[in-house]
Design an enzyme around this catalytic site. Structure first.
Site, short mmCIF file in Angstrom:
data_model
loop_
_atom_site.label_atom_id
_atom_site.label_comp_id
_atom_site.label_asym_id
_atom_site.label_seq_id
_atom_site.Cartn_x
_atom_site.Cartn_y
_atom_site.Cartn_z
N LYS A 32 0.81 -1.21 0.00
CA LYS A 32 0.00 0.00 0.00
C LYS A 32 0.85 1.27 0.00
O LYS A 32 0.60 2.19 -0.79
CB LYS A 32 -0.92 -0.01 1.23
CG LYS A 32 -1.68 1.27 1.48
CD LYS A 32 -2.67 1.10 2.60
CE LYS A 32 -2.02 0.80 3.92
NZ LYS A 32 -1.28 1.96 4.48
N ASP A 218 -4.63 8.10 3.24
CA ASP A 218 -4.23 6.74 3.62
C ASP A 218 -5.10 6.26 4.79
O ASP A 218 -5.64 7.06 5.56
CB ASP A 218 -2.76 6.76 4.02
CG ASP A 218 -2.17 5.36 4.14
OD1 ASP A 218 -2.82 4.39 3.69
OD2 ASP A 218 -1.04 5.24 4.66
N GLU A 219 -5.22 4.94 4.91
CA GLU A 219 -5.99 4.31 6.00
C GLU A 219 -7.40 4.91 6.10
O GLU A 219 -7.87 5.25 7.19
CB GLU A 219 -5.25 4.49 7.34
CG GLU A 219 -3.83 3.93 7.36
CD GLU A 219 -3.77 2.41 7.41
OE1 GLU A 219 -4.83 1.77 7.33
OE2 GLU A 219 -2.66 1.87 7.51
N GLN A 249 -9.42 -4.28 7.75
CA GLN A 249 -8.53 -3.87 8.83
C GLN A 249 -9.06 -2.64 9.58
O GLN A 249 -8.29 -1.91 10.20
CB GLN A 249 -7.12 -3.60 8.29
CG GLN A 249 -6.46 -4.83 7.70
CD GLN A 249 -5.01 -4.59 7.31
OE1 GLN A 249 -4.15 -4.42 8.17
NE2 GLN A 249 -4.74 -4.58 6.02
N ARG A 601 0.02 -10.31 10.51
CA ARG A 601 1.32 -9.75 10.90
C ARG A 601 2.43 -10.77 10.67
O ARG A 601 3.61 -10.42 10.63
CB ARG A 601 1.35 -9.34 12.38
CG ARG A 601 0.36 -8.29 12.83
CD ARG A 601 0.33 -7.08 11.96
NE ARG A 601 -0.72 -7.21 10.94
CZ ARG A 601 -0.79 -6.47 9.84
NH1 ARG A 601 0.13 -5.57 9.59
NH2 ARG A 601 -1.79 -6.63 8.99
#
Length: 729
Positions: A32, A218-219, A249, A601
């Site tokens: 990303k 972003d995010e 997420q 992760r």
């Protein structure tokens, strides 16, 4: 551009199609940050002026790294992009234009502690209220939530449905006036005030709309309503808005994040181009399949298929334990295997858990067995505020002359002994060259101490004196429970009732459980011995901050990170996922997304751990059921490595070697030094993890002796003989 050769086909599509609204769905480990950076570089190469680009990140570190990467790709032009967090970006705008709303450009920005101080003052001084009834932490949280939803004080008051909400509304109203009076804004205002600026001054909005002809966020799944409104105001003219994120997420609803912002993006911008980054570069096929198995059960999500060209990898290890102590030993045993057999480094490991209180048992077992660790994204267990408060009360019983410790507890919990009184006591003690506690015995002699404070100070002295007497006759575990009860160290958090305070309460009860274990399992059961061990923990932690260390963290803290080997602990219903009677399905879905984040992760190996019994909130052992999420993983992906039933891990007599070895036939057992061995300064020893080292100092004797050893590979460490796993050369 040659740099496009470094991207896969889907990444290239997301980079080159930069005109108009874009939604980039970026799965875990799909590159990303690279796509976002290369998209900006490509835009600049195609003629977009860098100062017309606004890139909003969620951390200042991410913004800094983006600019540095841009400079490496395209040179100095990369520095001219507006890159920063929401708060830093719009604080810059407010420095220029907040005067239009009556602020001075040199306004102060208050952090959460500043806000809490003001709110406490408003409750007690302006409204003549009681902070026990109207907790400042809870009020601050309510005000923050209202601002994130763009609810003004007047609207909040009109919607108040009960007495508590009406009281909060009054505080909110005065709080905003106080901020204006002080020419200050809190963090939430840095988003709220720009919206007010743009709505009240359309020409200012138009200027920034023209300036930022391209906006990247972003995010995006973690934005709240106020951030959503602000970005859409800026993007309204050119509509060149690119948002990137992963709905799978979205794990921050407790901070106000609204997943509908990313799920409904196409409704806001019907002409949206959608790009899916589905190739994962991080994890093995088995790890990704397990993550997909679980998250695909969610309803509120956009369909995507994460895949990888990486190998299948090992099966996911499922670790079962009798209780949380056995779970910690399971983690230690498999971690030791990876270090000794597969030559992994400490930094290759992360142990993830749902709540901070879970770290205590894990920290104890790693520390005792000489494994360096650091708690990331939070304080170590014994460094947390509520734990330090309890320890301070215990320390003053051992050392009444410790004035610094006394100042920590003299007005906590509140006894109405203010700072002025504390200063007067300290000054008098300095003048008389005695301890502050001695002065508390005769408060009427202290100049500057108000008559109102006399009684409170004397009662404090009497309570400490009573506790000191109890310390002479009560065993350690009973003494600590007496102190916690006498000084309301648990009760104060029960009365606050906020989510944060209940977590603090849980941590204190976890400490009490740890002290009980210490008392049951140590030869020296004194308070002094316990405090010395806690001090040893602090010293070792500080000494090893720059060395290799296992990472301990909550799953929330782990977002955006990756590790070769990941342990996810506490996978039981009620803990992960956290469950309550009124838990709604959308909240279960967020817990499932949190599990997805935890699993993804891991790069090479993943261990999923649960216990059949667990001590929650410091109470007796309770039966636990393994997490429903484990049932959602395809059985062929799992390798059940243990049916271990450890009941303790702190003493050699309660952990026979054959029990440790039974975790797995392939696992190297954890070994202990022989209690009969005598160690002295100057000896050369070997440790199965740290290697060769020389003993520089010895304190204590027998199995409980502590050795300071200078290892050739990792430097100085302090180890306990009984658990040190040493051989004399």
């Amino acid at each position: 551009m040659p740099l496009l050769d470094e991207l896969n086909e889907k990444q290239q599509e997301a980079v080159i199609n930069f005109n108009g609204p874009s939604l980039i769905l970026s799965g875990a480990g799909s590159g990303k940050t690279r796509v976002l950076t290369y998209r900006i570089a490509f835009m600049i190469e195609k003629g977009v002026r860098p100062w017309n680009i606004l890139s909003v990140t969620f951390t200042n570190k991410a913004a800094k790294e983006m600019v540095e990467r841009l400079e490496r790709l395209i040179g100095a032009n990369g520095r001219d992009v507006w890159a920063g967090t929401f708060h830093s970006t719009f604080a810059k705008i407010l420095r220029r234009d907040a005067h239009l709303l009556g602020y001075d450009r040199n306004f102060n920005i208050y952090d959460s502690d500043d806000s809490k101080t003001i709110i406490k003052s408003i409750i007690t001084n302006d409204l003549k209220g009681d902070t026990k009834m109207l907790n400042p932490n809870i009020v601050r949280s309510k005000i923050s939530g209202a601002k994130n939803k763009l609810v003004s004080p007047s609207v909040f008051a009109s919607q108040a449905g009960n007495f508590f909400e009406r009281e909060v509304a009054e505080v909110y109203n005065v709080y905003q006036k106080r901020l204006r009076q002080n020419n200050a804004m809190d963090f939430d205002d840095l988003i709220l005030v720009p919206i007010q600026l743009f709505e009240q001054h359309p020409k200012v909005l138009e200027a920034y709309q023209n300036k930022f002809s391209y906006i990247l966020v972003d995010e995006y799944q973690d934005t709240n309503h106020a951030q959503y409104k602000l970005i859409n105001l800026l993007a309204a003219t050119h509509r060149n808005l690119c948002v990137i994120g992963d709905d799978d997420q979205s794990i921050y609803s407790f901070r106000g994040a609204d997943i509908s912002n990313i799920l409904n993006f196409e409704k806001d911008y019907p002409e949206t181009k959608i790009f899916k980054l589905e190739q994962n570069y991080r994890s093995t096929k088995n790890i990704l399949q397990a993550a997909s198995d679980v998250v695909s059960n969610n309803v509120l999500r956009k369909e995507k298929t994460i895949w990888t060209a990486n190998g299948k990898g090992e099966k996911i290890a499922l670790l079962e334990a009798y209780d949380e102590k056995g779970e910690a030993l399971n983690v230690l045993t498999h971690l030791t295997k990876e270090i000794t057999i597969n030559k992994k480094k400490f930094s290759d490991f992360a142990v993830l858990y749902r709540t901070n209180s879970q770290s205590r048992v894990l920290e104890d077992v790693l520390r005792i067995n000489g494994i360096s660790y650091r708690v990331f994204g939070g304080l170590k267990f014994y460094d947390r505020k509520e734990i330090k408060d309890v320890l301070a009360y215990l320390k003053i019983l051992v050392n009444p002359r410790d004035d610094q410790t006394l100042k920590r507890i003299v007005n906590y919990p509140s006894r109405k002994i203010g700072d002025t009184s504390v200063t007067a006591i300290e000054d008098f003690a300095n003048k008389k060259q005695c301890s502050m506690l001695e002065v508390c015995a005769f408060p009427e002699s202290v100049f500057g101490l108000s008559a109102r404070s006399y009684g409170a100070v004397k009662r404090f002295y009497d309570e400490i004196s009573e506790a000191k007497e109890k310390a002479e006759i009560l065993p350690l575990d009973e003494l600590v429970n007496f102190v916690a009860e006498k000084f309301r160290l648990v009760k104060v958090y029960e009365e606050e009732g906020s989510e944060e305070s209940l977590i603090r309460k849980e941590n204190i009860l976890e400490l009490l459980e740890g002290i009980k274990e210490f008392y049951e399992e140590r030869e020296d059961k004194t308070l002094t011995a316990f405090l010395q061990e806690v001090s040893l923990i602090t010293d070792v932690d500080k000494a090893n901050e720059s060395t290799e260390a296992v990472t301990l963290m909550t799953v929330h803290s782990a977002k955006g990170l990756e590790f070769p080997v990941v342990f996810v602990a506490g996978l039981e219903d009620g803990l992960f996922p956290i469950l309550s009677q009124d838990k709604q399905e959308k909240e279960i879905e967020e817990e499932r997304r949190l599990f997805y984040v935890a699993v993804t992760r891991a790069k090479e190996k993943l261990f999923l751990s649960f216990a059949n019994n667990r001590r929650r909130f410091g109470y007796d052992l309770e039966r636990a059921s393994k997490s429903r999420f484990l049932e959602e993983i395809s059985a062929e992906l799992l390798d059940n490595l243990s049916q271990t039933k450890f009941k303790s891990y702190l003493t050699e007599t309660k952990i026979p070697q054959k029990t440790v070895s039974s975790v797995s036939q392939q696992t190297q057992p954890v070994t202990f030094s022989k209690p009969s061995q005598n160690f002295s300064a100057g000896m050369v020893v070997t440790h199965e993890v740290f290697g060769k080292g020389k003993i520089s100092a010895v304190s204590g004797s027998g199995a409980e002796a502590r050795l300071i050893i200078n290892f050739e590979s990792v430097g100085v460490k302090t180890l306990i003989v009984k658990f040190a796993k040493l051989e004399i050369l």
